[in-house]
Design a protein around this motif. Structure first.
Motif, short mmCIF file in Angstrom:
data_model
loop_
_atom_site.label_atom_id
_atom_site.label_comp_id
_atom_site.label_asym_id
_atom_site.label_seq_id
_atom_site.Cartn_x
_atom_site.Cartn_y
_atom_site.Cartn_z
N TRP A 36 0.85 -1.21 0.00
CA TRP A 36 0.00 0.00 0.00
C TRP A 36 0.88 1.25 0.00
N HIS A 37 0.59 2.17 -0.88
CA HIS A 37 1.38 3.41 -0.92
C HIS A 37 0.63 4.50 -1.67
N SER A 38 1.18 5.69 -1.51
CA SER A 38 0.76 6.86 -2.28
C SER A 38 2.04 7.24 -3.02
N ASP B 267 -4.44 -7.31 -10.98
CA ASP B 267 -5.38 -6.25 -10.55
C ASP B 267 -4.65 -5.23 -9.69
N THR B 268 -5.27 -4.07 -9.54
CA THR B 268 -4.76 -3.06 -8.59
C THR B 268 -5.87 -2.74 -7.59
N LEU B 269 -5.49 -2.67 -6.32
CA LEU B 269 -6.42 -2.26 -5.26
C LEU B 269 -6.25 -0.77 -5.00
N GLN C 240 -4.76 5.56 -1.67
CA GLN C 240 -3.55 4.73 -1.79
C GLN C 240 -3.87 3.57 -2.72
N HIS C 241 -2.82 2.91 -3.20
CA HIS C 241 -3.04 1.77 -4.08
C HIS C 241 -1.99 0.70 -3.84
N GLN C 242 -2.29 -0.48 -4.32
CA GLN C 242 -1.40 -1.63 -4.16
C GLN C 242 -1.60 -2.52 -5.39
N ARG D 223 3.27 -11.35 -18.73
CA ARG D 223 3.82 -10.01 -18.89
C ARG D 223 2.72 -8.96 -18.67
N ARG D 224 3.11 -7.90 -18.01
CA ARG D 224 2.21 -6.74 -17.85
C ARG D 224 3.05 -5.53 -18.15
N TYR D 225 2.54 -4.64 -19.02
CA TYR D 225 3.37 -3.50 -19.46
C TYR D 225 2.50 -2.25 -19.57
N ASN E 84 2.62 2.46 -18.98
CA ASN E 84 3.34 3.70 -18.71
C ASN E 84 2.56 4.53 -17.72
N ARG E 85 3.31 5.21 -16.85
CA ARG E 85 2.66 6.11 -15.88
C ARG E 85 3.13 7.53 -16.09
N ALA E 86 2.18 8.43 -16.28
CA ALA E 86 2.48 9.87 -16.24
C ALA E 86 2.00 10.36 -14.88
C1 SIN Z 1 0.13 -0.85 -10.88
O1 SIN Z 1 1.04 -1.37 -11.55
O2 SIN Z 1 -1.04 -1.26 -10.94
C2 SIN Z 1 0.44 0.32 -10.01
C3 SIN Z 1 1.88 0.64 -9.98
C4 SIN Z 1 2.16 1.93 -9.25
O3 SIN Z 1 2.31 1.92 -8.04
O4 SIN Z 1 2.17 2.98 -9.90
#
Ligand code: SIN
Length: 289
Positions: free
Chosen positions: A115-117, A142-144, A264-266, A275-277, A279-281
């Protein structure tokens, strides 16, 4: 946890109807899928205003079936503010603001498994992050997401008083040093470390949100190590209650936009060797208060 139905008041009630976009909530606590928007095309002002409202009401919003070039992804991010460059993670060639999120059969780990921000160790932690997933497994990955307004609201009045005015240390050192060595990243001499209020006020909604996370927060300022550890352990357990959460199942071509100031997310790495690919802006934020 909740002793009565009173806790249900913390959730955002269904709001006024949307006219320009479709908004389908995932849970009463957090998350909504948005329909009727092509993020690669110019976004009319009225549509953008409703996207902003859906973001404020739901804390994380998801746009499926998008076809985005890196430029279109970055352009959508810039509509919310200046873009952030990650202090450690690799980026796409020629696009330092476009972080690579990649896991395959050779990965020793995946991004964001606790869990993080995002980058809360920065003096001005990011406002929000936009993750565009291009490739993902059919099942898994998945993402929580969790609502930190609700986590704060459901603390007892005594605990709220205990947390008032407290500050906590958020450290990037133990998180980032060596983290991306397998991807050829050379460490910086120093990673960010900052002190932020344990409870912050969201600059737009003015609601209070719990702002400690198990990824970056290492200590509460002014408490003995034992007291600090005990209080943080309690808060980390509390904020991870399923009542505050949604769980998002990705499909290729989905963009998620979350608010790091109140959520927050995890990420769940349960799909090796697939594979999971993506990009994050990430959009720059301001100093928490
Ligand atoms: C994710 O891969 O679903 C989240 C990764 C992140 O913490 O940005």
């Amino acid at each position: 946890m909740p002793a009565s139905r009173a806790h249900l008041r913390t959730f955002t009630p269904a709001s006024d109807p949307y006219r320009e976009i479709a908004v389908k909530r995932l849970t009463p606590a957090i998350g909504a899928e948005i329909g009727g928007v092509d993020l690669a095309a110019p976004i009319p002002d009225a549509v953008f205003a409703e996207i902003e409202r859906a973001f404020a009401e739901n804390l994380v919003i998801f746009f499926r079936d998008q076809t985005l070039t890196p430029e279109a992804h970055l352009a959508f991010g810039r509509k919310f503010g200046e873009l952030h460059v990650h202090p450690a993670a690799p980026s796409e060639a020629g696009h330092p603001e476009l972080m690579v999120i990649a896991t395959d059969e050779n990965s020793p780990r995946a991004n964001g498994e606790g869990w993080h921000s995002d980058v809360s160790c920065d003096a001005e932690p990011p406002l929000g992050s936009m993750l565009y997933i291009r490739t993902c497994p059919e099942v898994g990955g998945d993402t929580l997401f969790a609502n930190m307004y609700a986590a704060y609201d459901l603390l007892s009045e005594g605990m709220k008083r205990r947390l008032e005015g407290l500050q906590a240390v958020h450290d990037g050192e133990h998180v980032y040093r060596g983290l991306y060595a397998n991807l050829g990243v050379t460490d910086r001499p120093v990673y960010p470390r900052s002190v932020h209020p344990v409870v912050r006020t969201h600059p737009v909604t003015r609601r209070k949100a719990l702002f400690v996370n198990s990824g970056f927060t290492t200590a509460i300022v002014g408490l003995s190590p034992d007291e600090s550890d005990a209080l943080l352990r309690y808060l980390f357990g509390h904020l991870a209650h399923p009542l505050f959460q949604c769980r998002f199942r990705w499909t290729p071509g989905t963009l998620a936009f979350w608010d790091n100031r109140c959520a927050q997310h995890q990420a769940i790495w349960d799909y090796w060797p697939e594979r999971r690919y993506g990009n994050r802006a990430t959009i720059k934020g301001d100093a928490p208060f």
